[in-house]
Design a protein around this motif. Structure first.
Motif, mmCIF file in Angstrom:
data_model
loop_
_atom_site.group_PDB
_atom_site.id
_atom_site.type_symbol
_atom_site.label_atom_id
_atom_site.label_comp_id
_atom_site.label_asym_id
_atom_site.label_seq_id
_atom_site.Cartn_x
_atom_site.Cartn_y
_atom_site.Cartn_z
ATOM 1 N N LEU A 103 0.805 -1.215 0.000
ATOM 2 C CA LEU A 103 0.000 0.000 0.000
ATOM 3 C C LEU A 103 0.842 1.270 0.000
ATOM 4 C CD1 LEU A 103 -2.746 -0.889 2.650
ATOM 5 C CD2 LEU A 103 -3.035 -0.741 0.184
ATOM 6 N N ASP A 104 2.147 1.112 0.040
ATOM 7 C CA ASP A 104 3.026 2.265 0.223
ATOM 8 C C ASP A 104 2.740 3.381 -0.776
ATOM 9 O OD1 ASP A 104 4.185 0.939 2.272
ATOM 10 O OD2 ASP A 104 6.025 0.396 1.216
ATOM 11 N N GLU A 105 2.573 3.008 -2.041
ATOM 12 C CA GLU A 105 2.379 4.029 -3.077
ATOM 13 C C GLU A 105 1.099 4.823 -2.822
ATOM 14 O OE1 GLU A 105 1.909 4.428 -7.962
ATOM 15 O OE2 GLU A 105 2.162 2.453 -7.023
ATOM 16 N N LEU A 106 0.017 4.097 -2.532
ATOM 17 C CA LEU A 106 -1.258 4.763 -2.279
ATOM 18 C C LEU A 106 -1.184 5.655 -1.044
ATOM 19 C CD1 LEU A 106 -4.299 5.265 -2.553
ATOM 20 C CD2 LEU A 106 -4.681 3.065 -1.398
ATOM 21 N N SER A 141 3.103 -4.501 8.956
ATOM 22 C CA SER A 141 3.877 -4.766 7.750
ATOM 23 C C SER A 141 3.580 -3.655 6.736
ATOM 24 C CB SER A 141 3.527 -6.151 7.204
ATOM 25 O OG SER A 141 4.320 -6.450 6.081
ATOM 26 N N THR A 142 3.349 -4.029 5.491
ATOM 27 C CA THR A 142 2.975 -3.031 4.479
ATOM 28 C C THR A 142 1.530 -3.240 4.034
ATOM 29 O OG1 THR A 142 3.843 -4.470 2.725
ATOM 30 C CG2 THR A 142 5.326 -2.789 3.622
ATOM 31 N N ASN A 143 0.750 -3.923 4.892
ATOM 32 C CA ASN A 143 -0.627 -4.246 4.515
ATOM 33 C C ASN A 143 -1.682 -3.464 5.296
ATOM 34 O OD1 ASN A 143 0.230 -6.170 2.656
ATOM 35 N ND2 ASN A 143 0.277 -7.796 4.206
ATOM 36 N N TYR A 144 -1.246 -2.718 6.308
ATOM 37 C CA TYR A 144 -2.219 -1.970 7.108
ATOM 38 C C TYR A 144 -1.565 -0.722 7.689
ATOM 39 C CZ TYR A 144 -5.625 -0.755 10.714
ATOM 40 O OH TYR A 144 -6.540 -0.090 11.486
ATOM 41 N N TYR A 145 -2.256 0.420 7.492
ATOM 42 C CA TYR A 145 -1.798 1.689 8.035
ATOM 43 C C TYR A 145 -2.990 2.414 8.653
ATOM 44 C CZ TYR A 145 2.310 1.066 4.990
ATOM 45 O OH TYR A 145 3.429 0.589 4.362
ATOM 46 N N LEU A 146 -2.799 2.965 9.829
ATOM 47 C CA LEU A 146 -3.826 3.758 10.490
ATOM 48 C C LEU A 146 -3.223 5.110 10.847
ATOM 49 C CD1 LEU A 146 -6.677 3.971 11.778
ATOM 50 C CD2 LEU A 146 -5.667 3.057 13.890
ATOM 51 N N PHE A 147 -3.863 6.187 10.351
ATOM 52 C CA PHE A 147 -3.367 7.537 10.564
ATOM 53 C C PHE A 147 -4.417 8.389 11.276
ATOM 54 C CE2 PHE A 147 -0.884 6.114 6.940
ATOM 55 C CZ PHE A 147 0.383 6.633 7.190
ATOM 56 N N ILE A 176 -7.955 7.686 9.515
ATOM 57 C CA ILE A 176 -8.009 7.052 8.198
ATOM 58 C C ILE A 176 -7.171 5.785 8.204
ATOM 59 C CG2 ILE A 176 -7.497 7.335 5.740
ATOM 60 C CD1 ILE A 176 -7.867 10.366 6.164
ATOM 61 N N SER A 177 -7.776 4.689 7.730
ATOM 62 C CA SER A 177 -7.035 3.427 7.648
ATOM 63 C C SER A 177 -7.032 2.898 6.220
ATOM 64 C CB SER A 177 -7.641 2.378 8.593
ATOM 65 O OG SER A 177 -8.924 1.983 8.161
ATOM 66 N N PHE A 178 -5.932 2.254 5.894
ATOM 67 C CA PHE A 178 -5.728 1.583 4.605
ATOM 68 C C PHE A 178 -5.412 0.126 4.922
ATOM 69 C CE2 PHE A 178 -4.343 5.926 4.465
ATOM 70 C CZ PHE A 178 -4.661 6.433 3.217
ATOM 71 N N GLU A 179 -6.161 -0.800 4.359
ATOM 72 C CA GLU A 179 -5.907 -2.214 4.627
ATOM 73 C C GLU A 179 -5.953 -3.011 3.335
ATOM 74 O OE1 GLU A 179 -7.353 -5.865 7.562
ATOM 75 O OE2 GLU A 179 -8.599 -4.066 7.358
ATOM 76 N N TYR A 180 -4.898 -3.772 3.096
ATOM 77 C CA TYR A 180 -4.851 -4.666 1.925
ATOM 78 C C TYR A 180 -5.031 -6.099 2.388
ATOM 79 C CZ TYR A 180 -2.944 -7.564 -1.792
ATOM 80 O OH TYR A 180 -2.776 -8.539 -2.739
ATOM 81 N N ILE A 181 -5.955 -6.806 1.758
ATOM 82 C CA ILE A 181 -6.201 -8.219 2.057
ATOM 83 C C ILE A 181 -5.862 -9.026 0.814
ATOM 84 C CG2 ILE A 181 -7.905 -9.953 2.678
ATOM 85 C CD1 ILE A 181 -8.586 -6.377 3.583
ATOM 86 N N ALA A 205 -6.805 5.284 -5.075
ATOM 87 C CA ALA A 205 -6.475 3.862 -5.063
ATOM 88 C C ALA A 205 -6.611 3.230 -6.434
ATOM 89 C CB ALA A 205 -7.362 3.125 -4.059
ATOM 90 N N LEU A 206 -7.385 3.857 -7.293
ATOM 91 C CA LEU A 206 -7.573 3.304 -8.630
ATOM 92 C C LEU A 206 -6.347 3.480 -9.519
ATOM 93 C CD1 LEU A 206 -11.295 4.330 -9.227
ATOM 94 C CD2 LEU A 206 -10.389 2.080 -8.596
ATOM 95 N N ILE A 207 -5.312 4.156 -9.005
ATOM 96 C CA ILE A 207 -4.057 4.213 -9.764
ATOM 97 C C ILE A 207 -3.353 2.866 -9.711
ATOM 98 C CG2 ILE A 207 -3.771 6.685 -9.297
ATOM 99 C CD1 ILE A 207 -1.620 5.943 -7.244
ATOM 100 N N LEU A 208 -3.682 2.057 -8.720
ATOM 101 C CA LEU A 208 -3.057 0.738 -8.617
ATOM 102 C C LEU A 208 -3.574 -0.166 -9.734
ATOM 103 C CD1 LEU A 208 -3.360 0.290 -4.749
ATOM 104 C CD2 LEU A 208 -1.326 0.951 -6.055
ATOM 105 N N PRO A 209 -2.741 -1.039 -10.265
ATOM 106 C CA PRO A 209 -3.151 -1.869 -11.403
ATOM 107 C C PRO A 209 -4.159 -2.943 -11.010
ATOM 108 C CG PRO A 209 -0.971 -2.514 -10.637
ATOM 109 C CD PRO A 209 -1.334 -1.281 -9.875
ATOM 110 N N GLY A 210 -5.049 -3.242 -11.945
ATOM 111 C CA GLY A 210 -5.960 -4.371 -11.776
ATOM 112 C C GLY A 210 -7.265 -4.075 -11.075
#
Length: 370
Positions: free
Chosen positions: A20-23, A46-52, A60-65, A148-153
Motif C-alpha cells: 500500500l506504500d504508493e497509495l 507490515s505493508t498491509n495496514y496503516y492507520l493515521f 483514516i485506515s488503509f488495509e490490503y487483504i 487507489a484506482l491508480i493501482l493496477p488491476g
C-alpha cells in the motif's frame, strides 16, 4: 443512521498488490500540500495496514487483504436492478477478483458507529455529528478511493454506505462532485405494471438518504423515466442541506423556477419497525409530457399578499395560524433564494383579491397547492 461517523470503501482487484506504500504516500503528500494536514501514524502492520490520525480530526485506515472478499457481502447490491443496468459485469468481477483494499474514514479517535449510537442513546453530543463534518468524511473517502484506482488491476468499487457497486470509470465519474450525489444514494427500482397507455411504471425506494435527512425517499411507480425521478430526489436533498435550507413541509410542493416541474412532498407516518419515509409524488414534468390529475396549474395562483377572504378560515385564531404558517414558509423559501406560491385547487372561478386583508392582518406569505 444520520451522519454516520465511519465511511468504508472496498476496492476489488484482479491481481495481488505488492504493498500500500504508493497509495498511502500519494494521499499523505497530496493532503499535506493542498490542505496543510499533518498525519500521525497510529498503527502499522507490515505493508498491509496503516492507520493515521490527522490534524483535521480524521482517522483514516488503509488495509490490503491478499484474498478475495466474501461474495455474500455484495449480494444485495448485485441483485439491485440499478446494478444490473449500470454495472452488468459485477458478478464476474466478484467471482474473479483475487485481492481487495479497504479504506475507512471516521471522525476522531473514538471509534465508529457503535460508539456513536451509544452516545446518542445517552443523550450526549456525538463528535462529528453534523452535516459539514459528514460531508468532509464523504469527500475524503471518495478522494482516497479515487487515488487507489491508480493501482493496477482495479475491477470494482463498493461504496458501502449506499451499498452500491461501480466500475472504476463509473466511480470516478460519481465521485467527481459534492455530496449528495449518485455515489451516496442507491435507487432501488421496483415495478408497477403498465399504465392505461401501455407504458411501464417504475418506482424508487432509496437507500442512503437517511444518512443525510434521517428518512429514506419513496416515489411510487409512475411512467416518468426513473433517472428523472432520481435527480429530483437530489434536488429535494440539496434544498434541505443548503445553507438555511429546510425539508419541504408535509403536503407542500416544490419545483423549478420556470414551473416546468412540480412534486408534492408527504412526510409518511412513522411506524414501529419500519424505515421512516418522505414520499415524493410527481405532479408535472413538462419535458416528458407528464401531468397528474392532481396538478394545479399556475393559472390558479392567487395574490398571497392579498388573499381572497373566501379562502381564509372564518375563525380569527385559525386565520391567524394559517397566515403565520404562510409567513414562515415564505421566509424559509426566501432564505434559500426561492419563493412560495399559493394556488387554489378545482376549476371554480378565481375569487378576487381582498384589499382589506393587508390592513387587518399584515403581509401574507405562502405557498400551498401544487
Amino acid at each position: 443512521m444520520l451522519y454516520p461517523t465511519e465511511i468504508q470503501v472496498a476496492l476489488l482487484f484482479d491481481r495481488q498488490i505488492r504493498s500500500l506504500d504508493e497509495l498511502v504516500q500519494t494521499f499523505i503528500d497530496s493532503d499535506t500540500k493542498e490542505n496543510g494536514t499533518q498525519y500521525r501514524l497510529v498503527e502499522q502492520k507490515s505493508t498491509n495496514y496503516y492507520l493515521f490520525y490527522g490534524s483535521n480530526e480524521q482517522m483514516i485506515s488503509f488495509e490490503y487483504i491478499n484474498a478475495p472478499a466474501q461474495a455474500a457481502v455484495f449480494q444485495q447490491a448485485v441483485d439491485s436492478p440499478v446494478t444490473r443496468l449500470m454495472c452488468p459485469n459485477a458478478t464476474d468481477a466478484i467471482v474473479s477478483h483475487r485481492s481487495h483494499i479497504l479504506i475507512n474514514v471516521q471522525h476522531g479517535a473514538m471509534g465508529g458507529g457503535e460508539i456513536q449510537q451509544m452516545l446518542a442513546k445517552m443523550g450526549m453530543d456525538v463528535p462529528g455529528n453534523g452535516w459539514p463534518a459528514f460531508a468532509k468524511r464523504l469527500n475524503y473517502a471518495a478522494r482516497i478511493a479515487s487515488m487507489a484506482l491508480i493501482l493496477p488491476g482495479a475491477q470494482l468499487v463498493h461504496w458501502t454506505l449506499s451499498n452500491q457497486l461501480f466500475t472504476p470509470d463509473a466511480f470516478l465519474n460519481a465521485a467527481d462532485g459534492s455530496p449528495p450525489g449518485p455515489l451516496h444514494v442507491h435507487p432501488y427500482l421496483f415495478g408497477g405494471g403498465k399504465d392505461d397507455r401501455g407504458e411501464d411504471l417504475a418506482g424508487i425506494l432509496t437507500f442512503g438518504v437517511r444518512h443525510f435527512l434521517g428518512r429514506e425517499v419513496e416515489i411510487l411507480p409512475n411512467r416518468l423515466p426513473w433517472f428523472a425521478n432520481w435527480e429530483i430526489i437530489f434536488t429535494f436533498m440539496r434544498l434541505a442541506l443548503a445553507d438555511k435550507g429546510y425539508v419541504i413541509p408535509d403536503g407542500d410542493t416544490f419545483g423549478n423556477e420556470d414551473r416546468t416541474i412540480s412534486y408534492r412532498v408527504r412526510h409518511m407516518p412513522i411506524e414501529e419497525g419500519q424505515t421512516p419515509l418522505y414520499q415524493l409524488e410527481p405532479l408535472f414534468y413538462e419535458e416528458y409530457g407528464f401531468q397528474s390529475p392532481d396538478y394545479v396549474p399556475p393559472s390558479r395562483r392567487i395574490d398571497h399578499l392579498k388573499p381572497p377572504k373566501s379562502i381564509l378560515p372564518k375563525a380569527a385564531d385559525e386565520r391567524a395560524e394559517l397566515l403565520d404558517e404562510w409567513r414562515s414558509k415564505q421566509a424559509m423559501a426566501e432564505g434559500v433564494g426561492g419563493s412560495f406560491e399559493v394556488k387554489l385547487k378545482g376549476d371554480a372561478p378565481m375569487p378576487p383579491p381582498s384589499s382589506g386583508v393587508m390592513n387587518r392582518l399584515g403581509r401574507v406569505f405562502g405557498r400551498k397547492g401544487a
